[in-house]
Motif scaffolding. Structure first.
Motif, PDB file in Angstrom:
ATOM      1  N   SER A   1       2.602   1.676   5.484  1.00 22.44           N
ATOM      2  CA  SER A   1       1.422   1.122   4.823  1.00 22.44           C
ATOM      3  C   SER A   1       0.534   2.223   4.257  1.00 22.44           C
ATOM      4  O   SER A   1      -0.008   2.099   3.154  1.00 22.44           O
ATOM      5  CB  SER A   1       0.627   0.260   5.813  1.00 22.44           C
ATOM      6  OG  SER A   1      -0.560  -0.221   5.233  1.00 22.44           O
ATOM      7  N   GLU A   2       0.403   3.320   4.996  1.00 19.91           N
ATOM      8  CA  GLU A   2      -0.455   4.427   4.572  1.00 19.91           C
ATOM      9  C   GLU A   2       0.064   5.114   3.312  1.00 19.91           C
ATOM     10  O   GLU A   2      -0.717   5.625   2.500  1.00 19.91           O
ATOM     11  CB  GLU A   2      -0.577   5.457   5.703  1.00 19.91           C
ATOM     12  CG  GLU A   2      -1.378   4.967   6.905  1.00 19.91           C
ATOM     13  CD  GLU A   2      -1.322   5.948   8.058  1.00 19.91           C
ATOM     14  OE1 GLU A   2      -0.828   7.083   7.851  1.00 19.91           O
ATOM     15  OE2 GLU A   2      -1.756   5.591   9.175  1.00 19.91           O
TER      16      GLU A   2
ATOM     17  N   ARG B   1       6.028  11.273   3.955  1.00 20.79           N
ATOM     18  CA  ARG B   1       4.682  11.433   3.392  1.00 20.79           C
ATOM     19  C   ARG B   1       4.702  12.344   2.162  1.00 20.79           C
ATOM     20  O   ARG B   1       4.049  12.054   1.149  1.00 20.79           O
ATOM     21  CB  ARG B   1       3.736  11.996   4.458  1.00 20.79           C
ATOM     22  CG  ARG B   1       3.417  11.010   5.591  1.00 20.79           C
ATOM     23  CD  ARG B   1       2.380  11.586   6.539  1.00 20.79           C
ATOM     24  NE  ARG B   1       2.080  10.683   7.646  1.00 20.79           N
ATOM     25  CZ  ARG B   1       1.239   9.654   7.563  1.00 20.79           C
ATOM     26  NH1 ARG B   1       0.588   9.426   6.429  1.00 20.79           N
ATOM     27  NH2 ARG B   1       1.011   8.878   8.610  1.00 20.79           N
TER      28      ARG B   1
ATOM     29  N   GLU C   1       5.605   0.783  10.552  1.00 18.72           N
ATOM     30  CA  GLU C   1       4.914  -0.036   9.554  1.00 18.72           C
ATOM     31  C   GLU C   1       3.542   0.538   9.210  1.00 18.72           C
ATOM     32  O   GLU C   1       3.097   0.440   8.064  1.00 18.72           O
ATOM     33  CB  GLU C   1       4.806  -1.465  10.052  1.00 18.72           C
ATOM     34  CG  GLU C   1       6.162  -2.180  10.075  1.00 18.72           C
ATOM     35  CD  GLU C   1       6.088  -3.621  10.559  1.00 18.72           C
ATOM     36  OE1 GLU C   1       5.040  -3.984  11.158  1.00 18.72           O
ATOM     37  OE2 GLU C   1       7.050  -4.370  10.341  1.00 18.72           O
ATOM     38  N   ASN C   2       2.881   1.153  10.187  1.00 17.07           N
ATOM     39  CA  ASN C   2       1.591   1.783   9.906  1.00 17.07           C
ATOM     40  C   ASN C   2       1.749   2.957   8.936  1.00 17.07           C
ATOM     41  O   ASN C   2       0.963   3.105   7.988  1.00 17.07           O
ATOM     42  CB  ASN C   2       0.946   2.274  11.205  1.00 17.07           C
ATOM     43  CG  ASN C   2       0.374   1.143  12.038  1.00 17.07           C
ATOM     44  OD1 ASN C   2       0.131   0.048  11.528  1.00 17.07           O
ATOM     45  ND2 ASN C   2       0.166   1.389  13.317  1.00 17.07           N
ATOM     46  N   ILE C   3       2.751   3.783   9.170  1.00 19.69           N
ATOM     47  CA  ILE C   3       2.986   4.922   8.274  1.00 19.69           C
ATOM     48  C   ILE C   3       3.374   4.428   6.887  1.00 19.69           C
ATOM     49  O   ILE C   3       2.869   4.920   5.869  1.00 19.69           O
ATOM     50  CB  ILE C   3       4.085   5.845   8.838  1.00 19.69           C
ATOM     51  CG1 ILE C   3       3.632   6.461  10.163  1.00 19.69           C
ATOM     52  CG2 ILE C   3       4.423   6.955   7.838  1.00 19.69           C
ATOM     53  CD1 ILE C   3       4.743   7.183  10.916  1.00 19.69           C
TER      54      ILE C   3
ATOM     55  N   GLU D   1       8.812  11.778   9.407  1.00 20.05           N
ATOM     56  CA  GLU D   1       7.510  11.300   8.918  1.00 20.05           C
ATOM     57  C   GLU D   1       6.950  12.242   7.864  1.00 20.05           C
ATOM     58  O   GLU D   1       6.442  11.800   6.819  1.00 20.05           O
ATOM     59  CB  GLU D   1       6.521  11.173  10.078  1.00 20.05           C
ATOM     60  CG  GLU D   1       5.137  10.735   9.633  1.00 20.05           C
ATOM     61  CD  GLU D   1       4.115  10.713  10.756  1.00 20.05           C
ATOM     62  OE1 GLU D   1       2.908  10.554  10.456  1.00 20.05           O
ATOM     63  OE2 GLU D   1       4.510  10.875  11.936  1.00 20.05           O
TER      64      GLU D   1
ATOM     65  N   SER E   1       9.459   7.752  11.859  1.00 19.12           N
ATOM     66  CA  SER E   1       8.260   7.353  12.596  1.00 19.12           C
ATOM     67  C   SER E   1       7.535   8.533  13.230  1.00 19.12           C
ATOM     68  O   SER E   1       6.463   8.362  13.817  1.00 19.12           O
ATOM     69  CB  SER E   1       8.615   6.327  13.682  1.00 19.12           C
ATOM     70  OG  SER E   1       9.511   6.895  14.629  1.00 19.12           O
TER      71      SER E   1
ATOM     72  N   ARG F   1       8.592  -0.323  15.502  1.00 23.58           N
ATOM     73  CA  ARG F   1       8.070  -1.158  14.424  1.00 23.58           C
ATOM     74  C   ARG F   1       6.620  -0.855  14.086  1.00 23.58           C
ATOM     75  O   ARG F   1       6.289  -0.589  12.916  1.00 23.58           O
ATOM     76  CB  ARG F   1       8.202  -2.649  14.798  1.00 23.58           C
ATOM     77  CG  ARG F   1       7.617  -3.587  13.725  1.00 23.58           C
ATOM     78  CD  ARG F   1       7.800  -5.045  14.102  1.00 23.58           C
ATOM     79  NE  ARG F   1       9.201  -5.398  14.199  1.00 23.58           N
ATOM     80  CZ  ARG F   1       9.954  -5.733  13.161  1.00 23.58           C
ATOM     81  NH1 ARG F   1       9.430  -5.758  11.941  1.00 23.58           N
ATOM     82  NH2 ARG F   1      11.217  -6.044  13.321  1.00 23.58           N
ATOM     83  N   GLU F   2       5.726  -0.924  15.056  1.00 23.14           N
ATOM     84  CA  GLU F   2       4.297  -0.786  14.752  1.00 23.14           C
ATOM     85  C   GLU F   2       3.992   0.568  14.128  1.00 23.14           C
ATOM     86  O   GLU F   2       3.288   0.651  13.117  1.00 23.14           O
ATOM     87  CB  GLU F   2       3.465  -0.978  16.022  1.00 23.14           C
ATOM     88  CG  GLU F   2       1.966  -0.911  15.765  1.00 23.14           C
ATOM     89  CD  GLU F   2       1.142  -1.194  17.016  1.00 23.14           C
ATOM     90  OE1 GLU F   2      -0.100  -1.155  16.920  1.00 23.14           O
ATOM     91  OE2 GLU F   2       1.741  -1.441  18.085  1.00 23.14           O
ATOM     92  N   ARG F   3       4.536   1.601  14.727  1.00 21.76           N
ATOM     93  CA  ARG F   3       4.268   2.939  14.208  1.00 21.76           C
ATOM     94  C   ARG F   3       4.856   3.115  12.801  1.00 21.76           C
ATOM     95  O   ARG F   3       4.217   3.663  11.907  1.00 21.76           O
ATOM     96  CB  ARG F   3       4.866   3.972  15.155  1.00 21.76           C
ATOM     97  CG  ARG F   3       4.560   5.404  14.777  1.00 21.76           C
ATOM     98  CD  ARG F   3       4.774   6.301  15.957  1.00 21.76           C
ATOM     99  NE  ARG F   3       4.454   7.677  15.648  1.00 21.76           N
ATOM    100  CZ  ARG F   3       4.323   8.641  16.545  1.00 21.76           C
ATOM    101  NH1 ARG F   3       4.463   8.358  17.817  1.00 21.76           N
ATOM    102  NH2 ARG F   3       4.036   9.876  16.192  1.00 21.76           N
TER     103      ARG F   3
END
Length: 261
Positions: free
Chosen positions: A43-44, A19, A39-41, A15, A10, A35-37
């Protein structure tokens, strides 16, 4: 498509590894608590998020990982800069749990898949595993234990076609690492990197990880120490202008100075 599992994904080195691997065509599972962070990564980069604390991970958490060619254990961190005589035992417990037992748990969960794929395990330790320093007793001890785990595992798996690599980063400018260690004190965190000409960035370590991961299956890099030119040893850090001749120097310096703004 090869599959990688990255813990601590995350932020920071985790991270960056996620990537870079995704950009290179790997299927990536990102593991972290936020979770939010996460899931955002995910998704990207078209990855898959596994929201779990690595110290508590169970088979059900890694169930979606039907194949694993690469496990990168990045989850970890440091807490405090107290001398051993005044150290907070809870901080030491947390550092050992995350850096050592989290690594152990993830290896145990995924080892059968790694053996099946004849894959690679990469543990991100630290140059703190090589020598103690004032105020670093807990972190150095935890990273030394993670290093010992890695070395023992490599020997225990003699005769098994699985590569096992330890990456030992020196000074890496990852904002959250210093902020967490210093209890959110942004001024002290900024001072850690003050006047250091081009400390490592998370992506520098990620490039090392990807480079090793993409080597031929029979080539094992036991360990690799990665430091910025400004840092010759754990206790030998140069603060000042190294007079780099390329244009990236001023750009890099500006990024470093602005990271906590």
């Amino acid at each position: 498509m090869k599959t990688a599992v990255i813990t601590g994904a995350s932020s920071g080195i985790g991270e960056a590894c996620a990537r870079l691997l995704a950009g290179g065509g790997w299927k990536v599972f990102l593991v972290a608590r936020r979770r939010e962070r996460l899931e955002n990564i995910a998704s990207e980069i078209n990855g898959h998020a596994i929201v779990v604390d690595v110290t508590k991970a169970q088979e059900i958490d890694v169930g979606p990982v039907t194949r694993c060619d690469l496990l990168v254990n990045c989850a970890g961190g440091a807490l405090g800069l107290d001398a051993v005589g005044q150290a907070n035992a809870d901080d030491w417990t947390n550092m050992f749990n995350t850096n050592v037992l989290g690594t152990l748990r993830m290896i145990q969960l995924l080892l059968p898949r790694l053996v099946e794929s004849q894959g690679c395990i990469m543990n991100i330790t630290s140059t703190a595993a090589l020598a103690g320093y004032e105020g670093g007793g807990g972190y150095c001890a935890a990273k030394s234990a993670q290093r010992a785990l890695t070395q023992s595992l490599r020997l225990e798996m003699k005769g098994v076609p699985v590569r096992i690599t330890e990456v030992l980063p020196g000074m890496v400018n990852t904002p959250e690492f210093a902020l967490n260690r210093l209890r959110g004190d942004a001024e002290r965190a900024r001072a850690v990197y003050e006047n250091v000409d081009r400390p490592l960035a998370a992506n520098d370590i990620a490039q090392v990880v990807v480079g090793v991961a993409n080597l031929p299956a029979h080539v094992n890099v036991d360990e690799i120490v990665v430091r910025p030119v400004a840092q010759r040893a754990q206790h030998a850090l140069f603060r000042g202008d190294l007079r780099w001749r390329d244009k990236q120097s001023s750009l890099h310096s500006s990024i470093v100075k602005g990271e906590y703004q």
